[in-house]
Design an enzyme around this catalytic site. Structure first.
Site, PDB file in Angstrom:
ATOM      1  N   ASN A  47       0.830  -1.215   0.000  1.00 45.54           N
ATOM      2  CA  ASN A  47       0.000   0.000   0.000  1.00 45.54           C
ATOM      3  C   ASN A  47       0.860   1.258   0.000  1.00 45.54           C
ATOM      4  O   ASN A  47       0.561   2.210  -0.723  1.00 45.54           O
ATOM      5  CB  ASN A  47      -0.950  -0.002   1.206  1.00 45.54           C
ATOM      6  CG  ASN A  47      -2.185  -0.841   0.952  1.00 45.54           C
ATOM      7  OD1 ASN A  47      -3.107  -0.400   0.278  1.00 45.54           O
ATOM      8  ND2 ASN A  47      -2.186  -2.060   1.451  1.00 45.54           N
ATOM      9  N   LEU A 104       0.797  -1.596  12.517  1.00 44.45           N
ATOM     10  CA  LEU A 104       0.143  -2.498  13.461  1.00 44.45           C
ATOM     11  C   LEU A 104       0.203  -2.071  14.925  1.00 44.45           C
ATOM     12  O   LEU A 104      -0.366  -2.743  15.778  1.00 44.45           O
ATOM     13  CB  LEU A 104       0.730  -3.914  13.293  1.00 44.45           C
ATOM     14  CG  LEU A 104       0.585  -4.465  11.871  1.00 44.45           C
ATOM     15  CD1 LEU A 104       1.121  -5.883  11.782  1.00 44.45           C
ATOM     16  CD2 LEU A 104      -0.852  -4.403  11.379  1.00 44.45           C
ATOM     17  N   HIS A 149      -8.275  -0.721   6.703  1.00 47.35           N
ATOM     18  CA  HIS A 149      -8.476  -2.019   7.348  1.00 47.35           C
ATOM     19  C   HIS A 149      -9.054  -2.987   6.314  1.00 47.35           C
ATOM     20  O   HIS A 149      -9.987  -2.627   5.595  1.00 47.35           O
ATOM     21  CB  HIS A 149      -9.428  -1.874   8.538  1.00 47.35           C
ATOM     22  CG  HIS A 149      -9.531  -3.130   9.320  1.00 47.35           C
ATOM     23  ND1 HIS A 149      -8.535  -3.544  10.190  1.00 47.35           N
ATOM     24  CD2 HIS A 149     -10.464  -4.104   9.329  1.00 47.35           C
ATOM     25  CE1 HIS A 149      -8.876  -4.703  10.702  1.00 47.35           C
ATOM     26  NE2 HIS A 149     -10.035  -5.074  10.201  1.00 47.35           N
ATOM     27  N   ASP A 189      -9.272   0.406  15.032  1.00 44.81           N
ATOM     28  CA  ASP A 189     -10.300   0.196  13.995  1.00 44.81           C
ATOM     29  C   ASP A 189     -11.662   0.759  14.341  1.00 44.81           C
ATOM     30  O   ASP A 189     -12.689   0.186  13.969  1.00 44.81           O
ATOM     31  CB  ASP A 189     -10.447  -1.317  13.709  1.00 44.81           C
ATOM     32  CG  ASP A 189      -9.128  -1.948  13.342  1.00 44.81           C
ATOM     33  OD1 ASP A 189      -8.329  -1.286  12.670  1.00 44.81           O
ATOM     34  OD2 ASP A 189      -8.895  -3.105  13.733  1.00 44.81           O
ATOM     35  N   GLU A 196      -7.669  -2.371  -2.376  1.00 45.62           N
ATOM     36  CA  GLU A 196      -6.777  -1.391  -1.741  1.00 45.62           C
ATOM     37  C   GLU A 196      -6.050  -0.568  -2.801  1.00 45.62           C
ATOM     38  O   GLU A 196      -5.949   0.656  -2.694  1.00 45.62           O
ATOM     39  CB  GLU A 196      -5.783  -2.111  -0.828  1.00 45.62           C
ATOM     40  CG  GLU A 196      -6.476  -2.730   0.376  1.00 45.62           C
ATOM     41  CD  GLU A 196      -5.536  -3.457   1.335  1.00 45.62           C
ATOM     42  OE1 GLU A 196      -5.889  -3.544   2.503  1.00 45.62           O
ATOM     43  OE2 GLU A 196      -4.473  -3.926   0.902  1.00 45.62           O
TER      44      GLU A 196
END
Ligand code: GAR
Length: 198
Positions: free
Chosen positions: A17, A88, A107, A148, A177
């Site tokens: 990403n 993370l 997410h 999240d 994504e």
């Protein structure tokens, strides 16, 4: 033209990403990927940053959680927005305070499903397959002090076929994504309408 908006990307692992975001904004003079910050010494994202010619900086867990080192790095670089791309750690309060509503995360599920501590990367896809879900997707949201949980900016969906393995689901998620994360970031930081899933 006014100065480009400065982004910092935070990542912990592979960095697909991060790379996609950097490549997208290479063609967008209004937005600059200033730095990629990572918290795992051997994270492949550092190699990607080098290949892309983007500065990268490593900070360990303690630097993030118990010091202002990361904050100083962001301020020294005049960073406007922070993008979590496979990052993370829980974002510490000093960064949340310094960047209210200016930190966003991706997410790999349709939150509030499959979110929370321990729900990242392949763990999410394993759970989606184990629960025989018929659809899943991505959620891009504002970051707050919980994993999240912040306001959702965008979701996109994909079908989970009965025969899909967790790897198949991961591949579908990576396509979503790639398609949407850079465009959603662009819309968010430039105050433009969000993309709609085709
Ligand atoms: C991505 O699928 C991202 O959605 C997920 O980690 C992967 C990182 O891949 N993020 C989370 O699970 C956050 N809870 P990448 O390092 O190749 O971009």
């Amino acid at each position: 033209m006014s100065n480009p908006i400065q982004l910092a990307i935070l990542a912990s692992g592979n960095g697909t990403n991060a790379q996609q975001i950097a490549e997208y904004f290479a063609n967008e003079p209004a937005v600059n990927v200033n730095v990629i910050i990572y918290n795992k010494k051997d994270a492949f994202v550092a190699t990607r940053a080098k290949n892309l010619g983007i500065d990268s900086q490593y900070f360990n867990r303690k630097d993030f959680m118990e010091t202002d080192k990361v904050l100083h790095c962001l301020k020294d670089r005049s960073i406007d927005y922070v993008i979590l791309a496979g990052f993370l750690l829980l974002v510490p309060q000093n960064l949340l305070d310094a960047y209210p509503n200016r930190i966003i995360n991706i997410h790999p599920a349709l939150l509030p499903k499959y979110g929370g501590k321990g729900m990242y990367g392949h763990n999410v896809h394993d759970a989606v397959v184990a629960n025989k879900e018929t659809e899943t997707g991505i959620t891009i949201h504002i970051v707050d002090q919980h994993y999240d949980r912040g306001t959702t900016l965008f979701q996109a969906r994909c079908i989970v076929a009965p025969s899909d393995t967790a790897d198949d689901v991961a591949a579908k998620i990576h396509l979503l994504e790639k398609e949407y994360f850079p465009r959603v970031i662009e819309a968010f930081v430039l105050n433009k309408p969000m993309p709609k899933q085709e």
